[in-house]
Design a protein around this motif. Sequence first.
Motif, PDB file in Angstrom:
ATOM      1  N   ASP A 256       0.844  -1.254  -0.051  1.00 42.47           N
ATOM      2  CA  ASP A 256       0.043   0.000  -0.103  1.00 42.47           C
ATOM      3  C   ASP A 256       0.726   1.288  -0.022  1.00 42.47           C
TER       4      ASP A 256
ATOM      5  N   THR B 291      -2.552   0.347  -9.006  1.00 48.83           N
ATOM      6  CA  THR B 291      -2.760  -0.139 -10.509  1.00 48.83           C
ATOM      7  C   THR B 291      -1.758  -0.448 -11.354  1.00 48.83           C
TER       8      THR B 291
ATOM      9  N   ALA C 160     -13.120  -8.638 -10.707  1.00 45.17           N
ATOM     10  CA  ALA C 160     -12.528  -7.847  -9.763  1.00 45.17           C
ATOM     11  C   ALA C 160     -11.165  -7.936  -9.693  1.00 45.17           C
TER      12      ALA C 160
ATOM     13  N   ARG D 258      -7.241  -7.015 -11.109  1.00 44.90           N
ATOM     14  CA  ARG D 258      -6.540  -6.381 -12.180  1.00 44.90           C
ATOM     15  C   ARG D 258      -5.796  -7.164 -13.077  1.00 44.90           C
TER      16      ARG D 258
ATOM     17  N   ASP E 234      -7.737  -2.009  -4.680  1.00 44.33           N
ATOM     18  CA  ASP E 234      -8.889  -1.311  -3.855  1.00 44.33           C
ATOM     19  C   ASP E 234      -9.455  -0.354  -4.571  1.00 44.33           C
ATOM     20  N   ALA E 235     -10.785   0.167  -4.237  1.00 43.70           N
ATOM     21  CA  ALA E 235     -11.425   1.125  -4.907  1.00 43.70           C
ATOM     22  C   ALA E 235     -10.507   2.531  -5.082  1.00 43.70           C
ATOM     23  N   ALA E 236      -9.646   2.845  -3.898  1.00 43.66           N
ATOM     24  CA  ALA E 236      -8.849   4.039  -4.105  1.00 43.66           C
ATOM     25  C   ALA E 236      -7.581   3.915  -4.815  1.00 43.66           C
ATOM     26  N   GLY E 237      -7.303   2.836  -5.190  1.00 39.31           N
ATOM     27  CA  GLY E 237      -6.104   2.415  -5.983  1.00 39.31           C
ATOM     28  C   GLY E 237      -4.803   2.620  -5.103  1.00 39.31           C
TER      29      GLY E 237
ATOM     30  N   ARG F  22     -12.511 -10.531  -1.455  1.00 38.10           N
ATOM     31  CA  ARG F  22     -13.338  -9.332  -1.446  1.00 38.10           C
ATOM     32  C   ARG F  22     -12.495  -8.289  -0.386  1.00 38.10           C
ATOM     33  N   TRP F  23     -12.903  -7.032  -0.604  1.00 34.44           N
ATOM     34  CA  TRP F  23     -12.615  -6.220   0.152  1.00 34.44           C
ATOM     35  C   TRP F  23     -13.234  -5.519   1.248  1.00 34.44           C
TER      36      TRP F  23
ATOM     37  N   ARG G 182     -13.019  -3.044   3.324  1.00 38.76           N
ATOM     38  CA  ARG G 182     -12.883  -1.790   3.746  1.00 38.76           C
ATOM     39  C   ARG G 182     -11.796  -1.066   2.699  1.00 38.76           C
TER      40      ARG G 182
END
Length: 206
Positions: A90, A95, A140, A142, A174-177, A203-204, A206
């Motif tokens: 992180d 991506t 889901a 990449r 995750d959605a925020a990349g 699955r994420w 959070r």
Amino acid sequence: MADRSLLPLAASAAIGATALAYLLVWPSDGTGAGAASTLLDPLAEDLATAGAALTVPEPASRLRAQSPGGRLAEGLYAIGAARLRVRLTDGQDATALADAERTRVLALFEEHQAPYPGALSTSLRCPEALRPAALPDLPAARFALRLFANERLAYGGCADDLLRYRASYGAFVDAAGERLIRVEYFDLRDAADVGAELLRSFRWNR
């Protein structure tokens, strides 16, 4: 002599206790979530610290894990004869990192010059059956690949007799990349193929 009327009750109690123990260790909904399962299942516990969850065919045991600051960075787990490797990165462009990882893995199988002079060919190419293949129906991820690995869980080998595992490799952003989790499931080549289904369960939280 025991009262025979109590025997069915005793049997029911025993069955109920067994079922309860199973539910505590491995929840029937397969989520790996919940207080009891988080405490008793090391994979669910470790993934929860990374904000993720995964359904696996049977309970996992932790072989090793690195969790600086109480958050999973990398872990290796045994699931019967299979192995599961999880890595979290992180604080970076997740991506771009996932795309670079895919390129790196595929590069291991590119045709390259033979290390010795050959009368028939001066290059080596992995047989098509042993080259990486895309796993379909995993929107889901990449990227998601099916490939093979040796007993040290390393990719890139093309000698069929040295490849012990069939690997299913998925990368999830995750959605925020900002977070990338790489999930690699290594199962024996003659075992039932459940790798794609396992990756599909990621699955994420959070």
